[in-house]
Design a protein around this motif. Structure first.
Motif, PDB file in Angstrom:
ATOM      1  N   ASP A   1     -55.461 -36.509 -11.683  1.00  0.00           N
ATOM      2  CA  ASP A   1     -56.947 -35.910 -11.966  1.00  0.00           C
ATOM      3  C   ASP A   1     -57.364 -35.075 -10.868  1.00  0.00           C
ATOM      4  O   ASP A   1     -58.005 -34.124 -11.371  1.00  0.00           O
ATOM      5  CB  ASP A   1     -57.564 -37.025 -12.342  1.00  0.00           C
ATOM      6  CG  ASP A   1     -57.471 -37.820 -13.767  1.00  0.00           C
ATOM      7  OD1 ASP A   1     -56.596 -36.901 -14.575  1.00  0.00           O
ATOM      8  OD2 ASP A   1     -57.592 -39.021 -14.063  1.00  0.00           O
TER       9      ASP A   1
ATOM     10  N   ASN B   1     -65.087 -30.843 -10.393  1.00  0.00           N
ATOM     11  CA  ASN B   1     -65.378 -30.246 -11.704  1.00  0.00           C
ATOM     12  C   ASN B   1     -66.707 -29.883 -11.954  1.00  0.00           C
ATOM     13  O   ASN B   1     -67.112 -28.822 -12.278  1.00  0.00           O
ATOM     14  CB  ASN B   1     -65.157 -31.437 -12.771  1.00  0.00           C
ATOM     15  CG  ASN B   1     -63.698 -31.621 -12.926  1.00  0.00           C
ATOM     16  OD1 ASN B   1     -63.062 -30.885 -12.706  1.00  0.00           O
ATOM     17  ND2 ASN B   1     -63.179 -32.887 -13.131  1.00  0.00           N
TER      18      ASN B   1
ATOM     19  N   TYR C   1     -55.475 -31.769 -10.773  1.00  0.00           N
ATOM     20  CA  TYR C   1     -55.944 -30.878 -11.642  1.00  0.00           C
ATOM     21  C   TYR C   1     -57.195 -30.224 -11.609  1.00  0.00           C
ATOM     22  O   TYR C   1     -57.125 -28.970 -11.693  1.00  0.00           O
ATOM     23  CB  TYR C   1     -55.808 -31.407 -13.077  1.00  0.00           C
ATOM     24  CG  TYR C   1     -56.068 -30.929 -14.377  1.00  0.00           C
ATOM     25  CD1 TYR C   1     -54.943 -29.924 -14.904  1.00  0.00           C
ATOM     26  CD2 TYR C   1     -57.237 -30.904 -14.842  1.00  0.00           C
ATOM     27  CE1 TYR C   1     -55.283 -29.052 -15.795  1.00  0.00           C
ATOM     28  CE2 TYR C   1     -57.302 -29.802 -15.949  1.00  0.00           C
ATOM     29  CZ  TYR C   1     -56.606 -28.969 -16.428  1.00  0.00           C
ATOM     30  OH  TYR C   1     -56.587 -28.265 -17.628  1.00  0.00           O
TER      31      TYR C   1
ATOM     32  N   ASP D   1     -53.558 -38.439  -6.669  1.00  0.00           N
ATOM     33  CA  ASP D   1     -54.184 -38.697  -7.929  1.00  0.00           C
ATOM     34  C   ASP D   1     -53.880 -37.550  -8.888  1.00  0.00           C
ATOM     35  O   ASP D   1     -54.340 -36.384  -8.426  1.00  0.00           O
ATOM     36  CB  ASP D   1     -55.573 -39.064  -7.862  1.00  0.00           C
ATOM     37  CG  ASP D   1     -56.138 -39.166  -8.960  1.00  0.00           C
ATOM     38  OD1 ASP D   1     -56.208 -40.424  -9.602  1.00  0.00           O
ATOM     39  OD2 ASP D   1     -56.895 -38.324  -9.528  1.00  0.00           O
TER      40      ASP D   1
ATOM     41  N   GLY E   1     -61.668 -40.587  -8.049  1.00  0.00           N
ATOM     42  CA  GLY E   1     -62.348 -40.110  -9.073  1.00  0.00           C
ATOM     43  C   GLY E   1     -63.697 -39.370  -8.912  1.00  0.00           C
ATOM     44  O   GLY E   1     -64.027 -38.339  -9.457  1.00  0.00           O
TER      45      GLY E   1
ATOM     46  N   ALA F   1     -62.778 -35.906  -7.671  1.00  0.00           N
ATOM     47  CA  ALA F   1     -62.563 -35.076  -9.023  1.00  0.00           C
ATOM     48  C   ALA F   1     -63.605 -34.490  -9.724  1.00  0.00           C
ATOM     49  O   ALA F   1     -63.582 -33.555 -10.040  1.00  0.00           O
ATOM     50  CB  ALA F   1     -61.400 -35.715  -9.840  1.00  0.00           C
TER      51      ALA F   1
END
Length: 369
Positions: free
Chosen positions: A118, A79, A121, A116, A72, A75
């Motif tokens: 996320d 981002n 992506y 994962d 997480g 990610a």
């Protein structure tokens, strides 16, 4: 105190204050990145926006976060770097010589392979902003092709939106090889990905993806007869997309499918139920209609008596069937005629079924015990 001494002390003071400020600044950046581990998405988003405002000073810590044990955090770091790229174009805008570029692309390629979703992506989106080059490298292309193994936990055909316009000669060769692979999961998955990417680009002349390889449609057509209905649906969906791009072979493959229809049903048109036990069974179990393809819109399904009274039965849908069951007080009774209407029941291709089924419950009167 003489002047040289005062100047020296002032310089030491300023250097000390700068060090303190820099340390506090670094601690603030580290604290913000730590908030990416928080369970509240609003806290994570606020931390990301704060780091974006800090700008270039936060980039080294964000790059380090790409190796964090928490996916997480990885990610959110990707981002945030993507948002920074949008806001601070001087960081990475088509400049592969910046000290950050190599590290960020390495993190993107690594994230493409993550289980994962996320994180994957974030990597796919990240490639839009971070790789200003016309073509992807062989390593990056192989990272994308790993996403095309159909049925794998990391299957991501939408990644083709990034790959196809920028794959170059090496990418085309790698995709053709994957399309002809003896591994059916890779071959079929690549055909799906190519279909998605081609449909995405077919109305965008600026995205140069070339012609559709001849192997794509035959691979997808194979999926139309696969034992697993989800695979059949995936193949039909992609062929439908290619049909919209005026690919004649895709249209022919879909036309060869049998018509969408009912393959079994509890009640047949004009059926009469003369057995009291059969009527009891209908009221207990309801009525089921099974279809040869899965249902994507079950439209309106109603049952009413001959005088037009709506019984308001409950409708339950599975992938390939619809079952209607009576609520309390709305059961079928003896000596009546009923009509079931199925309106606008559709499959994934938009084919629809409209049917009207009449039946009667002309059963003999029950004898008193």
């Amino acid at each position: 105190m003489n002047k040289p001494t005062r100047v020296c002390l002032t310089c030491l003071y300023l250097a000390s204050m700068a060090s303190i400020v820099s340390h506090a600044h670094n601690e603030n950046i580290a604290s913000l990145i730590q908030q990416f581990e928080h369970a509240d998405v609003d806290v994570q988003d606020s931390a990301s926006k704060a780091l974006t405002e800090i700008g270039e000073a936060a980039v080294p810590a964000l790059i380090a976060a790409l190796d964090h044990e928490n996916t997480g955090v990885q990610a959110w770091a990707l981002n945030t770097l993507h948002d920074m790229r949008n806001q601070f174009h001087q960081l990475l805008d088509k400049d592969t010589s910046t000290p950050y570029y190599k590290h960020i692309v390495r993190g993107l390629v690594k994230a493409l392979k993550a289980e994962d979703s996320d994180l994957r992506y974030a990597a796919i989106i990240g490639f839009i902003g971070y790789t200003g080059r016309e073509e992807l490298t062989p390593e990056e292309i192989s990272g994308f092709i790993r996403l095309f193994y159909y049925g794998s936990p990391i299957f991501s055909p939408d990644a083709s939106h990034i790959l196809l316009p920028r794959m170059g000669h090496h990418g085309r060769s790698a995709l053709i090889e994957a399309l002809h692979s003896s591994n059916w999961a890779l071959s079929f998955g690549t055909a799906i990905a190519y279909g998605y990417g081609f449909e995405y680009a077919c109305n965008k002349p600026e995205l140069k993806v070339g012609t559709l390889p001849p192997a794509v449609v035959p691979r997808l057509a194979e999926g139309l007869s696969h034992p697993d209905w989800r695979t059949r649906e995936e193949a039909a969906e992609v062929l439908k997309r290619l049909q919209s791009c005026r690919i004649g072979e895709a249209a022919k493959a879909l036309e060869a499918l049998p018509p969408f229809g009912i393959i079994s049903q509890t009640i047949k048109d004009r059926q009469r139920f003369r057995d009291p036990d059969a009527l009891d069974s209908l009221n207990a179990d309801g009525m089921t209609f099974k279809f040869n393809r899965s249902i994507h819109y079950d439209g309106e399904i109603t049952i009413s008596s001959h005088d037009g009274e709506q019984l308001g039965w409950n409708v339950e849908r599975s992938s390939h069937s619809v079952t209607i069951t009576p609520p309390e007080g709305k059961v079928l009774v003896e000596g009546r005629r009923y009509t079931i209407q199925l309106r606008d029941v559709r499959d994934i291709l938009g084919n629809q079924i409209d049917a009207e089924i009449e039946f009667s419950t002309e059963v003999p009167l029950r004898r008193a015990p």
